[in-house]
Structure formats: C-alpha cells, structure tokens
Design a protein around this motif. Sequence first.
Motif, PDB file in Angstrom:
ATOM      1  N   ALA A 140      15.220   6.570  -0.684  1.00  0.00           N
ATOM      2  CA  ALA A 140      14.415   7.439  -1.211  1.00  0.00           C
ATOM      3  C   ALA A 140      13.242   6.899  -2.117  1.00  0.00           C
ATOM      4  CB  ALA A 140      14.936   8.705  -2.043  1.00  0.00           C
ATOM      5  N   LYS A 141      13.960   5.758  -3.037  1.00  0.00           N
ATOM      6  CA  LYS A 141      12.929   4.900  -3.678  1.00  0.00           C
ATOM      7  C   LYS A 141      11.904   4.293  -3.041  1.00  0.00           C
ATOM      8  CE  LYS A 141      16.272   4.431  -7.499  1.00  0.00           C
ATOM      9  NZ  LYS A 141      17.071   3.833  -8.507  1.00  0.00           N
ATOM     10  N   VAL A 142      12.373   3.703  -1.747  1.00  0.00           N
ATOM     11  CA  VAL A 142      11.533   2.884  -1.006  1.00  0.00           C
ATOM     12  C   VAL A 142      10.490   3.940  -0.486  1.00  0.00           C
ATOM     13  CG1 VAL A 142      11.192   1.462   1.035  1.00  0.00           C
ATOM     14  CG2 VAL A 142      13.052   1.349  -0.573  1.00  0.00           C
ATOM     15  N   ALA A 143      10.823   5.160  -0.094  1.00  0.00           N
ATOM     16  CA  ALA A 143      10.037   5.887   0.713  1.00  0.00           C
ATOM     17  C   ALA A 143       8.695   6.519  -0.293  1.00  0.00           C
ATOM     18  CB  ALA A 143      10.886   7.243   1.227  1.00  0.00           C
ATOM     19  N   ASP A 144       9.251   6.452  -1.724  1.00  0.00           N
ATOM     20  CA  ASP A 144       8.303   7.006  -2.680  1.00  0.00           C
ATOM     21  C   ASP A 144       7.193   5.874  -2.674  1.00  0.00           C
ATOM     22  OD1 ASP A 144       9.634   9.398  -3.104  1.00  0.00           O
ATOM     23  OD2 ASP A 144      10.433   8.634  -4.934  1.00  0.00           O
ATOM     24  N   ALA A 145       7.487   4.685  -2.548  1.00  0.00           N
ATOM     25  CA  ALA A 145       6.532   3.480  -2.602  1.00  0.00           C
ATOM     26  C   ALA A 145       5.599   3.443  -1.350  1.00  0.00           C
ATOM     27  CB  ALA A 145       7.160   2.310  -2.964  1.00  0.00           C
ATOM     28  N   CYS A 146       5.661   4.264  -0.211  1.00  0.00           N
ATOM     29  CA  CYS A 146       5.221   3.906   0.870  1.00  0.00           C
ATOM     30  C   CYS A 146       4.698   5.142   1.524  1.00  0.00           C
ATOM     31  CB  CYS A 146       5.793   3.071   1.904  1.00  0.00           C
ATOM     32  SG  CYS A 146       7.375   3.803   2.579  1.00  0.00           S
ATOM     33  N   GLY A 147       3.903   5.176   2.688  1.00  0.00           N
ATOM     34  CA  GLY A 147       3.630   6.497   3.275  1.00  0.00           C
ATOM     35  C   GLY A 147       4.601   6.860   4.262  1.00  0.00           C
TER      36      GLY A 147
ATOM     37  N   SER B 248       0.760  -1.349   0.093  1.00  0.00           N
ATOM     38  CA  SER B 248      -0.072  -0.176   0.092  1.00  0.00           C
ATOM     39  C   SER B 248       0.865   1.178   0.011  1.00  0.00           C
ATOM     40  CB  SER B 248      -0.881   0.181   1.255  1.00  0.00           C
ATOM     41  OG  SER B 248      -1.655   1.193   1.509  1.00  0.00           O
ATOM     42  N   HIS B 249       0.477   2.355  -0.542  1.00  0.00           N
ATOM     43  CA  HIS B 249       1.183   3.353  -0.740  1.00  0.00           C
ATOM     44  C   HIS B 249       1.031   4.204   0.735  1.00  0.00           C
ATOM     45  CE1 HIS B 249       2.630   3.647  -4.832  1.00  0.00           C
ATOM     46  NE2 HIS B 249       1.377   3.307  -5.090  1.00  0.00           N
ATOM     47  N   ASP B 250       0.218   3.847   1.513  1.00  0.00           N
ATOM     48  CA  ASP B 250      -0.065   4.392   2.876  1.00  0.00           C
ATOM     49  C   ASP B 250       0.862   3.633   3.570  1.00  0.00           C
ATOM     50  OD1 ASP B 250      -1.770   6.272   1.978  1.00  0.00           O
ATOM     51  OD2 ASP B 250      -3.543   4.757   1.976  1.00  0.00           O
TER      52      ASP B 250
ATOM     53  N   SER C   3      13.286  15.215   3.498  1.00  0.00           N
ATOM     54  CA  SER C   3      12.057  14.470   3.420  1.00  0.00           C
ATOM     55  C   SER C   3      11.228  14.386   4.349  1.00  0.00           C
ATOM     56  CB  SER C   3      12.732  12.940   3.261  1.00  0.00           C
ATOM     57  OG  SER C   3      11.706  11.979   2.986  1.00  0.00           O
ATOM     58  N   THR C   4       9.917  14.457   4.143  1.00  0.00           N
ATOM     59  CA  THR C   4       8.720  14.324   4.732  1.00  0.00           C
ATOM     60  C   THR C   4       8.388  13.076   4.999  1.00  0.00           C
ATOM     61  OG1 THR C   4       7.085  14.681   3.048  1.00  0.00           O
ATOM     62  CG2 THR C   4       7.958  16.476   4.147  1.00  0.00           C
ATOM     63  N   ARG C   5       8.790  11.979   4.361  1.00  0.00           N
ATOM     64  CA  ARG C   5       8.513  10.548   4.477  1.00  0.00           C
ATOM     65  C   ARG C   5       9.604   9.630   5.164  1.00  0.00           C
ATOM     66  NH1 ARG C   5       5.524   8.446  -1.029  1.00  0.00           N
ATOM     67  NH2 ARG C   5       4.099  10.019  -1.238  1.00  0.00           N
ATOM     68  N   ILE C   6      10.565  10.057   5.331  1.00  0.00           N
ATOM     69  CA  ILE C   6      11.489   9.317   5.874  1.00  0.00           C
ATOM     70  C   ILE C   6      12.146   9.881   7.442  1.00  0.00           C
ATOM     71  CG2 ILE C   6      14.003   8.568   5.659  1.00  0.00           C
ATOM     72  CD1 ILE C   6      13.659   8.735   2.699  1.00  0.00           C
TER      73      ILE C   6
ATOM     74  N   GLU D  29       2.966   0.690  19.659  1.00  0.00           N
ATOM     75  CA  GLU D  29       2.711  -0.351  19.352  1.00  0.00           C
ATOM     76  C   GLU D  29       1.894  -0.344  18.352  1.00  0.00           C
ATOM     77  OE1 GLU D  29       0.274  -3.185  22.205  1.00  0.00           O
ATOM     78  OE2 GLU D  29       0.931  -1.867  23.710  1.00  0.00           O
ATOM     79  N   LYS D  30       1.815  -1.461  17.527  1.00  0.00           N
ATOM     80  CA  LYS D  30       0.856  -1.825  16.229  1.00  0.00           C
ATOM     81  C   LYS D  30       0.948  -0.675  15.428  1.00  0.00           C
ATOM     82  CE  LYS D  30      -2.012  -5.228  19.015  1.00  0.00           C
ATOM     83  NZ  LYS D  30      -1.234  -5.119  19.992  1.00  0.00           N
ATOM     84  N   SER D  31       2.277  -0.062  15.237  1.00  0.00           N
ATOM     85  CA  SER D  31       2.102   1.133  14.333  1.00  0.00           C
ATOM     86  C   SER D  31       2.691   0.801  12.921  1.00  0.00           C
ATOM     87  CB  SER D  31       2.862   2.289  15.200  1.00  0.00           C
ATOM     88  OG  SER D  31       3.956   1.965  15.295  1.00  0.00           O
ATOM     89  N   ILE D  32       3.404  -0.159  12.675  1.00  0.00           N
ATOM     90  CA  ILE D  32       4.262  -0.603  11.521  1.00  0.00           C
ATOM     91  C   ILE D  32       3.350  -1.621  10.647  1.00  0.00           C
ATOM     92  CG2 ILE D  32       6.164  -1.759  10.879  1.00  0.00           C
ATOM     93  CD1 ILE D  32       6.751   1.050  12.010  1.00  0.00           C
TER      94      ILE D  32
END
Length: 231
Positions: free
Chosen positions: A55-62, A38-40, A84-87, A100-103
């Motif tokens: 950065a490539k991994v971050a572009d594929a997820c939230g 999921s992109h989220d 980066s706002t995603r990393i 907990e339960k956040s990943i």
Amino acid sequence: MDDWIDYYDSTHTIYVSKLHRDLHFQQIAKDIIGYISSHDAVVLDYACGEALSAAKVADACGKLILAEPAPGVRGRLIARFAPSTRIRVRSLQDLRKMEEKSIDLAIMNSVIQYMTPDELDAAFATIRRLLKPNGRLILGDVLRPEVGMLRDVLALLRFAAAHRFLKDAMIGLVSTALSDYRQLRSRVGLQRYSEAEITAKLATSGFSASRAHVNIGHNPWRMTFVARHAF
C-alpha cells in the motif's frame, strides 16, 4: 522454481518474528519507492510475495501490479487489496497478456536465486516486452558466488540488533537450521551470480545494466542492479 513456490505457498518460518517480517517488508517498500520517479508511474512487482507494505508503494505511484506465482499467496493478496483502486494482482501467466510497453518500472527483488537460468531468461523477456522504452528493471538482492550463508546470518543479526529483536533472531536461526527451508535450500540450492555474470545475462536479454551502490533490503553483501533497454 516450483519447489520454492510450493514452499512459500505453505506455512513457513522464514521470518524469526512478526516484527522481523513487518520490518523486512517496510524496508523493501521504502527502497522500492526510492526508484519511483513519478506519481503517475505504472510499477510491476514480479514475484512479489506477501507484499505486506505494498500500500505504501501504491501511494507513491499511479498503479501497482503485484504478480505472484504462488496461488495461495496470490489469493491472500487479492483479498487484502480488493478495495484498492491502485493495486492489481496478477499471475505470472497474466503478464503475457498485458499490453507491451505499458510498465515504467519493474521490480524483481530476492527472486532470481529461486529461478533456473532458463526461467530467468523467460522472465527477462516478459519484462522487456512490458517495459516502456525509457523504463527500468530493478533486480534486487542478488546472491554472489563468493558470499556464503554466514554473511546472511550476520546481516540478519545486525538488522535485528538495530531494531531490537536480537533474541528472537538467535532463536529463529536455530529453528531455521532445523527447518524445511534449510532442507530445501540444501536439496535444491540457490542460484548465485557474479556482477559480470548477471550484467552479461541481462545483456543477452536486451538490457544494459549497472550495479546500484546500495542493495534493496537489509543485506549489504547482496547486489542490486538497474537495467534499461539496450538501444
């Protein structure tokens, strides 16, 4: 693991060339992205190393959390990904404070060979606490007891031939044979697990796991496992 942390925090020569290093991280990023559903998704890369293609991994997820034990490497990650706002970059100790339960997805790639069995159990416990009920742990590049260094050499040479850095690989293998890495590997050793051993160890930590058809990275003689909460 402390000896290996110190080694990777130093100026080491594990890659035979810049091209080898860059292709290595590109391949790992591509393989990790294949597990993101999921992109989220919130993704954790546990003991991520330099993570040059993060950065490539971050572009594929939230959100991508890079957790790294070596302070020097972690400092470089913070500097590189500050805009980066995603990393987000964290220490392994920081993970204990996370909700907990956040990943959604946790990655441990080419890590467990450097950990003692007790350190690995502690890492599994931390990751299990962080994973959502339907989350997955991807355990990649697991060394097998019956597969020796020769197969690592062959895997590197095949990778080098495919990407046209074979000459550098040959020179690099000679350098590695005389390097601090080889000396440390001989002195400290690397942890190896059979398929049955690692699935049993994961089961003890509350996971059900199965072996993936293809390993993360370029070495086909190592193993990758997909683990989920055992309900």
